[in-house]
Design a protein around this motif. Structure first.
Motif, PDB file in Angstrom:
ATOM      1  N   ASP A  68       0.831  -1.201   0.000  1.00 32.69           N
ATOM      2  CA  ASP A  68       0.000   0.000   0.000  1.00 32.69           C
ATOM      3  C   ASP A  68       0.869   1.256   0.000  1.00 32.69           C
ATOM      4  O   ASP A  68       0.678   2.171  -0.821  1.00 32.69           O
ATOM      5  CB  ASP A  68      -0.913  -0.024   1.221  1.00 32.69           C
TER       6      ASP A  68
ATOM      7  N   LEU B 234       1.320   4.037  -3.118  1.00 34.99           N
ATOM      8  CA  LEU B 234       0.980   5.455  -2.953  1.00 34.99           C
ATOM      9  C   LEU B 234       2.167   6.354  -3.303  1.00 34.99           C
ATOM     10  O   LEU B 234       1.980   7.485  -3.758  1.00 34.99           O
ATOM     11  CB  LEU B 234       0.536   5.727  -1.517  1.00 34.99           C
TER      12      LEU B 234
ATOM     13  N   PRO C 195       3.040   4.470 -13.255  1.00 27.37           N
ATOM     14  CA  PRO C 195       1.717   3.821 -13.234  1.00 27.37           C
ATOM     15  C   PRO C 195       1.791   2.308 -13.413  1.00 27.37           C
ATOM     16  O   PRO C 195       0.962   1.578 -12.867  1.00 27.37           O
ATOM     17  CB  PRO C 195       0.977   4.485 -14.400  1.00 27.37           C
TER      18      PRO C 195
ATOM     19  N   LYS D 122       2.778   1.012 -10.028  1.00 25.75           N
ATOM     20  CA  LYS D 122       1.647   1.219  -9.119  1.00 25.75           C
ATOM     21  C   LYS D 122       0.610   0.115  -9.310  1.00 25.75           C
ATOM     22  O   LYS D 122       0.109  -0.473  -8.343  1.00 25.75           O
ATOM     23  CB  LYS D 122       1.029   2.589  -9.393  1.00 25.75           C
TER      24      LYS D 122
ATOM     25  N   GLN E 207      -8.416   1.967  -0.239  1.00 23.92           N
ATOM     26  CA  GLN E 207      -7.829   3.253  -0.586  1.00 23.92           C
ATOM     27  C   GLN E 207      -6.980   3.179  -1.849  1.00 23.92           C
ATOM     28  O   GLN E 207      -6.604   4.223  -2.405  1.00 23.92           O
ATOM     29  CB  GLN E 207      -6.993   3.793   0.572  1.00 23.92           C
ATOM     30  N   LEU E 208      -6.689   1.953  -2.310  1.00 23.55           N
ATOM     31  CA  LEU E 208      -5.879   1.812  -3.520  1.00 23.55           C
ATOM     32  C   LEU E 208      -6.711   1.673  -4.790  1.00 23.55           C
ATOM     33  O   LEU E 208      -6.303   2.142  -5.862  1.00 23.55           O
ATOM     34  CB  LEU E 208      -4.948   0.604  -3.390  1.00 23.55           C
TER      35      LEU E 208
ATOM     36  N   LEU F 109      -7.235   4.498  -7.207  1.00 18.73           N
ATOM     37  CA  LEU F 109      -6.069   4.940  -7.978  1.00 18.73           C
ATOM     38  C   LEU F 109      -5.944   4.200  -9.306  1.00 18.73           C
ATOM     39  O   LEU F 109      -5.212   4.637 -10.197  1.00 18.73           O
ATOM     40  CB  LEU F 109      -4.782   4.707  -7.169  1.00 18.73           C
TER      41      LEU F 109
ATOM     42  N   GLN G  49      -7.022   5.909 -13.074  1.00 18.88           N
ATOM     43  CA  GLN G  49      -6.080   6.887 -13.605  1.00 18.88           C
ATOM     44  C   GLN G  49      -4.788   6.217 -14.064  1.00 18.88           C
ATOM     45  O   GLN G  49      -4.237   6.556 -15.122  1.00 18.88           O
ATOM     46  CB  GLN G  49      -5.760   7.947 -12.554  1.00 18.88           C
ATOM     47  N   ALA G  50      -4.302   5.259 -13.265  1.00 21.77           N
ATOM     48  CA  ALA G  50      -3.073   4.558 -13.643  1.00 21.77           C
ATOM     49  C   ALA G  50      -3.267   3.784 -14.946  1.00 21.77           C
ATOM     50  O   ALA G  50      -2.392   3.780 -15.823  1.00 21.77           O
ATOM     51  CB  ALA G  50      -2.637   3.613 -12.522  1.00 21.77           C
TER      52      ALA G  50
ATOM     53  N   ASP H 111     -16.548   2.123 -10.334  1.00 16.60           N
ATOM     54  CA  ASP H 111     -15.278   2.421 -11.003  1.00 16.60           C
ATOM     55  C   ASP H 111     -14.875   1.277 -11.922  1.00 16.60           C
ATOM     56  O   ASP H 111     -14.396   1.494 -13.044  1.00 16.60           O
ATOM     57  CB  ASP H 111     -14.179   2.655  -9.962  1.00 16.60           C
TER      58      ASP H 111
END
Length: 372
Positions: free
Chosen positions: A164, A168, A173, A176, A195-196, A199, A202-203, A229
């Motif tokens: 994690d 962050l 990307p 990530k 929380q990941l 992200l 966008q990556a 999402d």
């Protein structure tokens, strides 16, 4: 959370010392080992250890010497050396949890996403073996076993946290996504997954890989079918690939259903929420509309694209295409009035469809003199 986890996993002494030295002080090797054990100065001790590995490369005591060297390299801020020692120790004993954890921490200091992923996995595997170990039959051993299992659980949680934290931090990307996917594959219920996942879109947009986008989205949707999402990623990904049109339609429909009843989160303005909702539902009508159009199913295409049009009004890139597809669908459905209307609107907007739309306006007016 980080401070708490570090405190938990550094309690030490909860796992039995895995590597012991067999010291015979009557031999030069034993005397060298004794000198290492008695040396109080870290730098001198490390030098003695390094010399021992050169003098006795096949010694049965190498593992013990390595366990002395690794924390000294960490203390000396030499993470590469600490990781090298970790590799050697794990090669000797893949289940060495404390070494795996120490090496993971060294990779965090180095900030290398690939190494963090590798050693997070190794640490988790070693921890899981301790967690799965059977309770001893002897009562006087049960308490120590419980402590070892509890410690291993804490270490396992830390191994997830390391993925994690690195995900962050890293700006790459690709890296990530590797870290997030590694965590999700290991434990979809991890406290850090939530929380990941935000992200990921966008990556994936940055790496521009529709195959990876759909594969990841469907992995999540298998466990969370209403994740908006992931529905957006799946519908968009299959639309970009131009394959499996039924999936584009199905995911788009599910996306509309989810967003039609999705409550506005706290802290989000009405304007921002309505703009996002309008954009997403507009896309969810546009994608199947284009699928139907490409399949020459102009009736369903017309229906979806009409629903999309008012929702893509502010999308300068998408609106001309929707108008053009609507115009052509209406024309093929022998509805020249609507066809002319849509082509005229499209011809008034600068886009790659503008010139052809203008030509189509002329054609319709020529063919249908009564249509203006």
């Amino acid at each position: 959370m980080r401070v708490l986890l570090v405190a938990l996993v550094l309690t030490g002494g909860l796992l039995a010392q895995r590597h012991k030295a067999n010291i015979n002080t009557e031999t030069p090797e034993g005397q060298a080992l004794q000198q290492i054990g008695q040396e109080p100065d870290d730098a001198k001790k490390l030098a003695l250890c390094e010399k021992f590995t050169e003098d006795y490369p096949k010694s049965e005591n190498l593992a013990w010497v390595y366990t002395q060297m690794q924390p000294l390299y960490v203390k000396a801020n030499q993470p590469d050396k600490a990781i090298e020692i970790g590799d050697k120790l794990i090669a000797l004993d893949p289940d060495d949890l404390e070494t795996a954890l120490a090496t993971l921490k060294a990779t965090e200091a180095k900030k290398d996403p690939d190494l963090v992923k590798k050693w997070s996995n190794a640490t988790s595997q070693a921890a899981q073996k301790v967690i799965a170990s059977p309770q001893p039959k002897e009562e006087d051993e049960v308490e120590d076993w419980k402590k070892r299992v509890d410690y291993a659980k804490q270490v396992n949680t830390y191994s997830e946290y390391s993925l994690d934290a690195m995900a962050l931090q890293t700006p790459d990307p690709h890296k990530k996504l590797d870290l997030i996917e590694a965590l999700y594959d290991r434990n979809p219920q991890s406290q850090y997954v939530g929380q990941l996942l935000p992200l990921v879109p966008q990556a994936l947009q940055q790496v521009n890989d529709p195959d990876r986008a759909t594969a990841f989205a469907e992995k999540v949707l298998a466990k969370d079918p209403n994740n908006d999402d992931m529905l957006l990623m799946a519908a968009n990904g299959y639309s970009q690939k131009g394959k499996e049109p039924d999936k584009v339609i199905a995911y788009s429909k599910q996306l509309i259903d989810v967003w039609s009843s999705k409550p506005k989160p706290d802290g989000v303005s009405d304007a921002d929420w309505n703009n996002r909702k309008t954009m997403i539902i507009g896309l969810a009508h546009y994608w199947p509309g284009k699928v139907y159009y490409n399949q020459k199913k102009y009736g369903p295409a017309d229906k979806e694209l009409r629903a999309a049009l008012p929702l893509v009004e502010s999308n300068a890139a998408l609106k001309p295409e929707v108008l053009f597809l609507l115009g052509d669908s209406a024309y093929r459905l022998e509805n020249p009035v609507d066809a002319l209307k849509y082509f005229q609107q499209c011809a008034a907007i600068k886009s790659r469809y503008q010139a052809q739309a203008a030509k189509n306006v002329t054609v319709i007016k020529t063919q249908y003199h009564a249509v203006k």
